[in-house]
Design an enzyme around this catalytic site. Structure first.
Site, PDB file in Angstrom:
ATOM      1  N   HIS A 112      -8.335   1.191  -3.931  1.00  0.00           N
ATOM      2  CA  HIS A 112      -9.308   0.846  -2.585  1.00  0.00           C
ATOM      3  C   HIS A 112      -9.848   2.302  -2.477  1.00  0.00           C
ATOM      4  O   HIS A 112      -9.273   3.275  -2.070  1.00  0.00           O
ATOM      5  CB  HIS A 112      -8.505   0.599  -1.641  1.00  0.00           C
ATOM      6  CG  HIS A 112      -9.081   0.512  -0.362  1.00  0.00           C
ATOM      7  ND1 HIS A 112      -8.400  -0.047   0.854  1.00  0.00           N
ATOM      8  CD2 HIS A 112     -10.613   0.336  -0.143  1.00  0.00           C
ATOM      9  CE1 HIS A 112      -9.314   0.122   1.942  1.00  0.00           C
ATOM     10  NE2 HIS A 112     -10.736   0.083   1.385  1.00  0.00           N
ATOM     11  N   HIS A 137      -1.205  -1.276  -4.168  1.00  0.00           N
ATOM     12  CA  HIS A 137      -2.334  -0.944  -3.436  1.00  0.00           C
ATOM     13  C   HIS A 137      -2.351   0.655  -3.434  1.00  0.00           C
ATOM     14  O   HIS A 137      -1.710   1.035  -2.686  1.00  0.00           O
ATOM     15  CB  HIS A 137      -2.627  -1.690  -2.271  1.00  0.00           C
ATOM     16  CG  HIS A 137      -3.770  -1.420  -1.383  1.00  0.00           C
ATOM     17  ND1 HIS A 137      -4.938  -2.424  -1.706  1.00  0.00           N
ATOM     18  CD2 HIS A 137      -4.048  -0.663  -0.409  1.00  0.00           C
ATOM     19  CE1 HIS A 137      -5.925  -1.678  -0.867  1.00  0.00           C
ATOM     20  NE2 HIS A 137      -5.518  -0.959  -0.172  1.00  0.00           N
ATOM     21  N   MET A 154     -12.064   4.555  -0.304  1.00  0.00           N
ATOM     22  CA  MET A 154     -12.578   4.968   0.951  1.00  0.00           C
ATOM     23  C   MET A 154     -13.324   6.200   0.896  1.00  0.00           C
ATOM     24  O   MET A 154     -12.792   7.311   1.449  1.00  0.00           O
ATOM     25  CB  MET A 154     -11.583   4.792   1.947  1.00  0.00           C
ATOM     26  CG  MET A 154     -10.963   3.630   2.267  1.00  0.00           C
ATOM     27  SD  MET A 154      -9.603   3.373   3.107  1.00  0.00           S
ATOM     28  CE  MET A 154      -8.306   3.541   1.724  1.00  0.00           C
ATOM     29  N   ASP A 193      -4.620   3.800  -1.972  1.00  0.00           N
ATOM     30  CA  ASP A 193      -5.862   3.918  -1.125  1.00  0.00           C
ATOM     31  C   ASP A 193      -6.255   5.453  -1.234  1.00  0.00           C
ATOM     32  O   ASP A 193      -5.877   6.595  -0.880  1.00  0.00           O
ATOM     33  CB  ASP A 193      -5.062   3.817   0.512  1.00  0.00           C
ATOM     34  CG  ASP A 193      -4.864   2.399   0.773  1.00  0.00           C
ATOM     35  OD1 ASP A 193      -6.136   1.624   0.719  1.00  0.00           O
ATOM     36  OD2 ASP A 193      -3.885   2.176   1.218  1.00  0.00           O
ATOM     37  N   GLY A 238      -8.647   4.329   7.188  1.00  0.00           N
ATOM     38  CA  GLY A 238      -8.167   5.734   7.268  1.00  0.00           C
ATOM     39  C   GLY A 238      -6.734   6.020   7.627  1.00  0.00           C
ATOM     40  O   GLY A 238      -6.467   7.242   7.143  1.00  0.00           O
ATOM     41  N   SER A 254       2.570  -0.012   6.160  1.00  0.00           N
ATOM     42  CA  SER A 254       3.867   0.239   6.683  1.00  0.00           C
ATOM     43  C   SER A 254       4.839  -1.007   7.132  1.00  0.00           C
ATOM     44  O   SER A 254       6.102  -0.582   7.107  1.00  0.00           O
ATOM     45  CB  SER A 254       3.313   0.674   8.473  1.00  0.00           C
ATOM     46  OG  SER A 254       2.381  -0.353   8.691  1.00  0.00           O
ATOM     47  N   ASP A 268      -6.457  -6.164   4.442  1.00  0.00           N
ATOM     48  CA  ASP A 268      -5.803  -4.853   4.539  1.00  0.00           C
ATOM     49  C   ASP A 268      -5.594  -4.488   5.863  1.00  0.00           C
ATOM     50  O   ASP A 268      -7.068  -4.077   6.350  1.00  0.00           O
ATOM     51  CB  ASP A 268      -6.694  -4.016   3.546  1.00  0.00           C
ATOM     52  CG  ASP A 268      -6.073  -2.628   3.398  1.00  0.00           C
ATOM     53  OD1 ASP A 268      -4.937  -2.283   3.821  1.00  0.00           O
ATOM     54  OD2 ASP A 268      -6.658  -1.751   2.681  1.00  0.00           O
ATOM     55  N   MET A 272      -8.913   8.296  -0.044  1.00  0.00           N
ATOM     56  CA  MET A 272      -9.701   8.796   0.989  1.00  0.00           C
ATOM     57  C   MET A 272     -10.060  10.128   0.948  1.00  0.00           C
ATOM     58  O   MET A 272      -9.521  11.038   0.266  1.00  0.00           O
ATOM     59  CB  MET A 272      -8.802   8.809   2.415  1.00  0.00           C
ATOM     60  CG  MET A 272      -8.193   7.427   2.699  1.00  0.00           C
ATOM     61  SD  MET A 272      -7.362   7.463   4.222  1.00  0.00           S
ATOM     62  CE  MET A 272      -6.302   6.041   4.169  1.00  0.00           C
ATOM     63  N   GLY A 293      -2.635   4.167   8.144  1.00  0.00           N
ATOM     64  CA  GLY A 293      -1.695   3.073   8.352  1.00  0.00           C
ATOM     65  C   GLY A 293      -1.115   2.956   9.699  1.00  0.00           C
ATOM     66  O   GLY A 293      -1.213   3.720  10.503  1.00  0.00           O
ATOM     67  N   GLY A 294      -0.521   1.629   9.716  1.00  0.00           N
ATOM     68  CA  GLY A 294       0.235   1.529  11.054  1.00  0.00           C
ATOM     69  C   GLY A 294      -0.754   1.325  12.425  1.00  0.00           C
ATOM     70  O   GLY A 294      -0.228   1.291  13.519  1.00  0.00           O
ATOM     71  N   MET A 343     -11.163  -5.678   5.906  1.00  0.00           N
ATOM     72  CA  MET A 343     -10.325  -4.721   6.683  1.00  0.00           C
ATOM     73  C   MET A 343      -9.821  -5.311   7.918  1.00  0.00           C
ATOM     74  O   MET A 343     -10.645  -5.931   8.695  1.00  0.00           O
ATOM     75  CB  MET A 343     -11.152  -3.664   6.908  1.00  0.00           C
ATOM     76  CG  MET A 343     -11.308  -2.597   5.822  1.00  0.00           C
ATOM     77  SD  MET A 343      -9.862  -2.375   4.536  1.00  0.00           S
ATOM     78  CE  MET A 343      -8.810  -1.497   5.626  1.00  0.00           C
ATOM     79  N   SER A 362       0.758  -1.111  -0.113  1.00  0.00           N
ATOM     80  CA  SER A 362      -0.054   0.016  -0.053  1.00  0.00           C
ATOM     81  C   SER A 362       0.871   1.152  -0.045  1.00  0.00           C
ATOM     82  O   SER A 362       1.812   1.536   0.955  1.00  0.00           O
ATOM     83  CB  SER A 362      -0.847   0.202   1.305  1.00  0.00           C
ATOM     84  OG  SER A 362      -1.585   1.230   1.637  1.00  0.00           O
TER      85      SER A 362
HETATM   86  C1  DX5 Z   1      -6.115   1.798   5.648  1.00  0.00           C
HETATM   87  C2  DX5 Z   1      -5.707   1.353   4.288  1.00  0.00           C
HETATM   88  C3  DX5 Z   1      -4.440   0.509   4.237  1.00  0.00           C
HETATM   89  C4  DX5 Z   1      -3.312   0.939   4.828  1.00  0.00           C
HETATM   90  C5  DX5 Z   1      -2.771  -0.301   5.675  1.00  0.00           C
HETATM   91  O1  DX5 Z   1      -6.905   2.629   5.658  1.00  0.00           O
HETATM   92  O2  DX5 Z   1      -6.663   0.832   3.651  1.00  0.00           O
HETATM   93  O3  DX5 Z   1      -4.316  -0.029   2.865  1.00  0.00           O
HETATM   94  O4  DX5 Z   1      -2.373   1.290   4.022  1.00  0.00           O
HETATM   95  O5  DX5 Z   1      -1.689   0.116   6.483  1.00  0.00           O
HETATM   96  P1  DX5 Z   1      -0.957  -0.845   7.365  1.00  0.00           P
HETATM   97  O6  DX5 Z   1      -0.379  -1.958   6.452  1.00  0.00           O
HETATM   98  O7  DX5 Z   1       0.046   0.112   7.747  1.00  0.00           O
HETATM   99  O8  DX5 Z   1      -1.704  -1.426   8.428  1.00  0.00           O
HETATM  100 ZN    ZN Z   2      -6.556  -0.078   1.540  1.00  0.00          ZN
END
Ligand code: DX5
Ligand code: ZN
Length: 218
Positions: free
Chosen positions: A66, A32, A68, A34, A142, A199, A175, A36, A144-145, A137, A7
Site C-alpha cells: 500500500h 499488508h 501512501m 504500508d 498515516g 493493531s 483498511d 509512507m 495504526g490504531g 480506507m 498490516s
Molecule cells: C493506515 C494503514 C493501515 C494501518 C491500519 O495508514 O494504511 O494499513 O496499519 O491499522 P489499524 O488496523 O490498526 O487501524
Molecule cells: Zn494500509
C-alpha cells in the site's frame, strides 16, 4: 471466505520475519505492507529494503503493498522488483493514474487503488476495469490504531453493486479500524472480500487467534 491481510505497521520490527510467519501460519492470506513518505501522509514507515528482505525470507508470501506516497509512478518498478504482488496507489495522487496503473501491470503486478475517507467513492469508478483490488480506507491513512469511519461501509456497498453491474470482481479490501467481532463483520456484510488489520492482529495478545477470528467474520 474473506481474505485476511495483517498490516505489519503494527508488527514488532525487531521480529518482523517471525511476526509474518506466525500470521501466515494462522491462515493470513497476504501481508499488508504500508509505505509512507511523510508527505502524502503525515508519517514515515518503511520501504524497499525491508520489502526486499521479507520477500527473500518468505518468497511464497503474497505481498500486498500500500503506497501512501506522493509520487508512486517513480517507484512502481522498484516495488515490484522488491516483491510486491499487489501494488496499491491512492486515487488522490497527483501522478497520472492511468499511466501508473499501466506501469504496475506492465511490470507483471496486480494493481490496486485506494481512497481516503473524504474522497467520494465515484472517484474510483473510472478505473474499475483496470483494478485487481480496491482498498477502501476506514481511517485517514498515516497511523495504526485509529477508530473506524463508518462511511467506509457505504463505499464498500457502492463498490460491490457497481462491480456487479459491470461484471467485475476485484478484491474489495478495507483498511483501518478493522476489528474482529465488530467492524470486521460489518465490512464483510457491506461487501468487503478482504480485511486489512494492523493493531487488531499484532496488538493482540495472540496474533494467530486474531487472524482466525477475522477469517471467520461473516
Ligand atoms: C493506515 C494503514 C493501515 C494501518 C491500519 O495508514 O494504511 O494499513 O496499519 O491499522 P489499524 O488496523 O490498526 O487501524
Ligand atoms: Zn494500509
Amino acid at each position: 471466505m474473506v481474505l485476511v491481510c495483517p498490516s505489519v505497521l503494527s508488527a514488532d520490527f525487531t521480529r518482523l520475519g517471525e511476526d509474518c510467519a506466525r500470521v501466515l501460519e494462522a491462515g493470513a492470506d497476504m501481508i499488508h505492507f504500508d509505505v509512507m513518505d511523510g508527505h502524502f501522509v503525515d508519517n514515515l514507515s518503511f520501504g524497499l529494503p525491508v520489502l526486499e528482505c521479507l520477500h527473500k525470507a518468505m518468497p511464497d508470501a503474497v505481498m500486498d503493498v500500500h503506497l501512501m506516497i506522493s509520487h508512486p509512478l517513480r517507484f512502481v518498478r522498484r516495488f515490484v522488483e522488491a516483491g510486491a504482488d499487489y501494488l496499491t496507489v491512492h486515487v488522490e495522487t497527483t501522478d497520472n493514474l492511468p499511466a501508473t496503473l499501466a506501469a504496475i501491470h506492465g511490470c507483471g503486478c496486480k494493481a490496486g487503488l485506494s481512497l481516503n475517507p473524504d474522497t467520494p467513492v465515484e472517484a474510483i469508478f473510472p478505473y474499475l476495469e483496470q483494478l485487481e483490488l480496491v482498498l477502501v480506507m476506514g481511517v485517514v491513512p498515516g497511523h495504526g490504531g485509529q477508530p473506524f469511519d463508518p462511511r467506509a461501509l457505504d463505499k464498500l456497498a457502492a463498490l460491490r453493486s457497481e462491480c456487479a453491474r459491470r461484471g467485475l470482481s476485484p478484491i474489495l479490501s478495507v483498511d483501518g479500524g478493522v476489528k474482529p467481532g465488530t467492524t470486521a463483520p460489518q465490512c464483510v456484510a457491506a461487501g468487503a472480500t478482504a480485511l486489512v488489520a494492523g493493531s487488531a492482529v499484532f496488538g493482540a495478545q495472540d496474533a494467530a487467534a486474531a487472524v482466525k477470528q477475522l477469517k471467520e467474520s461473516v
